[in-house]
Design a protein around this motif. Sequence first.
Motif, short mmCIF file in Angstrom:
data_model
loop_
_atom_site.label_atom_id
_atom_site.label_comp_id
_atom_site.label_asym_id
_atom_site.label_seq_id
_atom_site.Cartn_x
_atom_site.Cartn_y
_atom_site.Cartn_z
N VAL A 162 -6.30 17.09 -8.46
CA VAL A 162 -6.88 16.95 -7.11
C VAL A 162 -5.76 16.90 -6.08
CG1 VAL A 162 -8.10 15.35 -5.58
CG2 VAL A 162 -9.01 15.84 -7.85
N GLN A 163 -4.72 16.12 -6.36
CA GLN A 163 -3.64 15.97 -5.39
C GLN A 163 -2.83 17.26 -5.23
OE1 GLN A 163 -1.68 11.85 -5.64
NE2 GLN A 163 -2.83 11.95 -7.55
N LEU A 164 -2.57 17.95 -6.33
CA LEU A 164 -1.84 19.21 -6.24
C LEU A 164 -2.64 20.26 -5.48
CD1 LEU A 164 -0.37 19.44 -9.87
CD2 LEU A 164 0.89 18.92 -7.77
N ASP A 182 -13.47 6.41 -3.86
CA ASP A 182 -12.52 6.03 -2.80
C ASP A 182 -11.12 6.54 -3.11
OD1 ASP A 182 -14.55 4.80 -1.42
OD2 ASP A 182 -14.02 2.76 -2.06
N ARG A 183 -10.70 6.38 -4.35
CA ARG A 183 -9.34 6.81 -4.73
C ARG A 183 -9.20 8.33 -4.61
NH1 ARG A 183 -7.52 8.28 -9.70
NH2 ARG A 183 -9.33 7.34 -10.73
N LEU A 184 -10.21 9.07 -5.05
CA LEU A 184 -10.12 10.53 -5.01
C LEU A 184 -10.13 11.05 -3.57
CD1 LEU A 184 -12.41 11.33 -8.05
CD2 LEU A 184 -9.93 11.68 -7.89
N LEU A 185 -10.87 10.39 -2.69
CA LEU A 185 -10.83 10.76 -1.28
C LEU A 185 -9.44 10.49 -0.70
CD1 LEU A 185 -14.34 9.44 -0.18
CD2 LEU A 185 -13.63 11.84 -0.33
N GLU A 186 -8.83 9.38 -1.10
CA GLU A 186 -7.46 9.09 -0.67
C GLU A 186 -6.48 10.14 -1.19
OE1 GLU A 186 -6.48 5.18 -1.93
OE2 GLU A 186 -7.92 4.18 -0.59
N HIS A 187 -6.78 10.69 -2.38
CA HIS A 187 -5.93 11.71 -2.99
C HIS A 187 -6.08 13.07 -2.32
CE1 HIS A 187 -4.53 8.95 -5.86
NE2 HIS A 187 -5.29 9.23 -6.89
N GLY A 188 -7.04 13.21 -1.41
CA GLY A 188 -7.17 14.48 -0.70
C GLY A 188 -8.44 15.26 -0.97
N ALA A 189 -9.32 14.73 -1.83
CA ALA A 189 -10.59 15.42 -2.06
C ALA A 189 -11.42 15.42 -0.78
CB ALA A 189 -11.37 14.75 -3.18
N SER A 190 -12.09 16.54 -0.52
CA SER A 190 -12.97 16.62 0.65
C SER A 190 -14.27 15.88 0.42
CB SER A 190 -13.26 18.09 0.97
OG SER A 190 -12.07 18.77 1.28
N ASP A 267 10.02 19.02 -10.57
CA ASP A 267 9.21 19.32 -9.39
C ASP A 267 8.18 18.21 -9.16
OD1 ASP A 267 7.89 21.11 -7.32
OD2 ASP A 267 6.27 20.93 -8.78
N LEU A 268 7.56 17.73 -10.22
CA LEU A 268 6.59 16.65 -10.08
C LEU A 268 7.24 15.36 -9.59
CD1 LEU A 268 4.66 17.41 -13.36
CD2 LEU A 268 3.63 17.44 -11.09
N VAL A 269 8.44 15.08 -10.10
CA VAL A 269 9.18 13.89 -9.64
C VAL A 269 9.45 14.00 -8.15
CG1 VAL A 269 11.38 12.66 -9.79
CG2 VAL A 269 10.18 13.34 -11.88
N SER A 270 9.88 15.18 -7.71
CA SER A 270 10.15 15.39 -6.28
C SER A 270 8.90 15.15 -5.45
CB SER A 270 10.67 16.81 -6.06
OG SER A 270 10.85 17.08 -4.68
N ARG A 271 7.77 15.67 -5.90
CA ARG A 271 6.52 15.47 -5.17
C ARG A 271 6.15 13.99 -5.13
NH1 ARG A 271 3.01 20.35 -5.14
NH2 ARG A 271 4.17 22.09 -6.05
N LEU A 272 6.36 13.28 -6.24
CA LEU A 272 6.04 11.86 -6.30
C LEU A 272 6.94 11.07 -5.34
CD1 LEU A 272 5.16 9.91 -9.50
CD2 LEU A 272 6.64 8.89 -7.81
N ASP A 273 8.23 11.38 -5.36
CA ASP A 273 9.16 10.66 -4.48
C ASP A 273 8.89 10.94 -3.00
OD1 ASP A 273 10.55 9.19 -6.38
OD2 ASP A 273 12.14 10.67 -6.63
N GLN A 274 8.31 12.11 -2.72
CA GLN A 274 7.96 12.46 -1.34
C GLN A 274 6.60 11.91 -0.92
OE1 GLN A 274 8.31 16.76 -0.73
NE2 GLN A 274 10.07 16.80 -2.08
N GLY A 275 5.90 11.26 -1.87
CA GLY A 275 4.59 10.71 -1.57
C GLY A 275 3.47 11.72 -1.59
N ARG A 276 3.71 12.90 -2.16
CA ARG A 276 2.70 13.97 -2.19
C ARG A 276 1.74 13.81 -3.38
NH1 ARG A 276 6.61 18.95 -2.02
NH2 ARG A 276 4.68 20.17 -2.23
N ILE A 277 2.17 13.08 -4.41
CA ILE A 277 1.27 12.71 -5.50
C ILE A 277 1.50 11.24 -5.84
CG2 ILE A 277 1.03 15.02 -6.51
CD1 ILE A 277 3.05 14.19 -8.65
N LYS A 278 0.48 10.61 -6.37
CA LYS A 278 0.55 9.22 -6.80
C LYS A 278 -0.02 9.12 -8.21
CE LYS A 278 0.00 7.28 -2.15
NZ LYS A 278 -0.85 6.42 -1.27
N LEU A 279 0.47 8.13 -8.96
CA LEU A 279 -0.05 7.86 -10.29
C LEU A 279 -1.06 6.73 -10.23
CD1 LEU A 279 3.27 7.98 -12.37
CD2 LEU A 279 1.64 9.84 -11.91
N ASN A 280 -2.03 6.78 -11.10
CA ASN A 280 -3.04 5.71 -11.18
C ASN A 280 -2.89 5.00 -12.52
OD1 ASN A 280 -5.34 4.14 -10.49
ND2 ASN A 280 -6.59 5.46 -11.80
N ILE A 281 -2.00 4.01 -12.56
CA ILE A 281 -1.76 3.23 -13.77
C ILE A 281 -2.66 2.00 -13.72
CG2 ILE A 281 -0.04 1.92 -15.09
CD1 ILE A 281 2.10 3.71 -13.72
#
Length: 311
Positions: A162-164, A182-190, A267-281
């Motif tokens: 969803v985030q990608l 709520d979480r998926l909407l925060e992740h960018g889902a319409s 590439d995924l690490v870069s996106r995570l560090d830039q705040g473009r993706i988040k993990l749900n642990i």
Amino acid sequence: MKAIRYHQFGGTEVLRAEEVELPVPGPGQVLVKVAATSFNPVDDHIRLGVLAEAIPTPLPITPGLDVAGTIVELGEGVTGLQIDDQVIGMFPLNEHGGAAEYAIIAAEFLATAPRTLPLADAAALPLTGLAARQAAIELADIQAGQSVLVNGAGGAVGSIVVQLAADAGATVTAVDGPQHADRLLEHGASKVVGPLDLDAGPLAVGGPFDVVINHVRLDPEGLAKLTAYVADGGIAVSSAGAVPADDERTVRTASVWVTPNGSHLADLVSRLDQGRIKLNIVDRRPLQELRAVHEDAENGKLLGKTVLTVS
């Protein structure tokens, strides 16, 4: 060193804590002092032996396809990495090794650990992130302006898909239970809908869609119904059984078979560090509880992505 291994396929009782010799890295490999691994559903399937033919793996097996830790020894020919580097990686599906104090892994499968997460938490990224990236980017090639349906969006892989997709500029419809909305909407889902009523057809959820990505285990009939959710000229990508193609409408199909890849992981690490993706642990447990984690997964009690820390 301490490790958890199994010497035969079977139920959770085959998992045993053992003392084993410290491994030595060969050419192109590194020795990692493990901070954490994580549980993935495929770990359960491999332990049961149901994938023994598809993924031949010599016994005994030290489970754990993800690893986060610190390099303590370099094998011959390793370049670009140094002792004391903090790294993350995914083992090939026929190797494993994260459920131990130390692990050997090929340098090519590693990436520098994220700066914005505790090292142990970063163990949640490799397999799930690579599976999501391979689905959304390598196979579906999601582009700005496309419509995307993600079935099973609340899971660890689906959440990253969803985030990608949203990051690529697509309009994302996420399908899962309301507890994830709520979480998926925060992740960018319409919008968030679901669970999906396949008999209702694509119009019921705003389809058909340029891209359908499926992470829900369906029977062949259910998978066939998903084809109608793909627009003419679109693609269906699935990690849970193949969705049939439709040549008349030029609907393509692809299946995800996750593989380790250090550059994709970077590439995924870069996106995570830039705040473009988040993990749900959802949970962090000591490695000694690995059997209990497998039991919870088997009984449907595992609430989500679980990191197993090594002390």
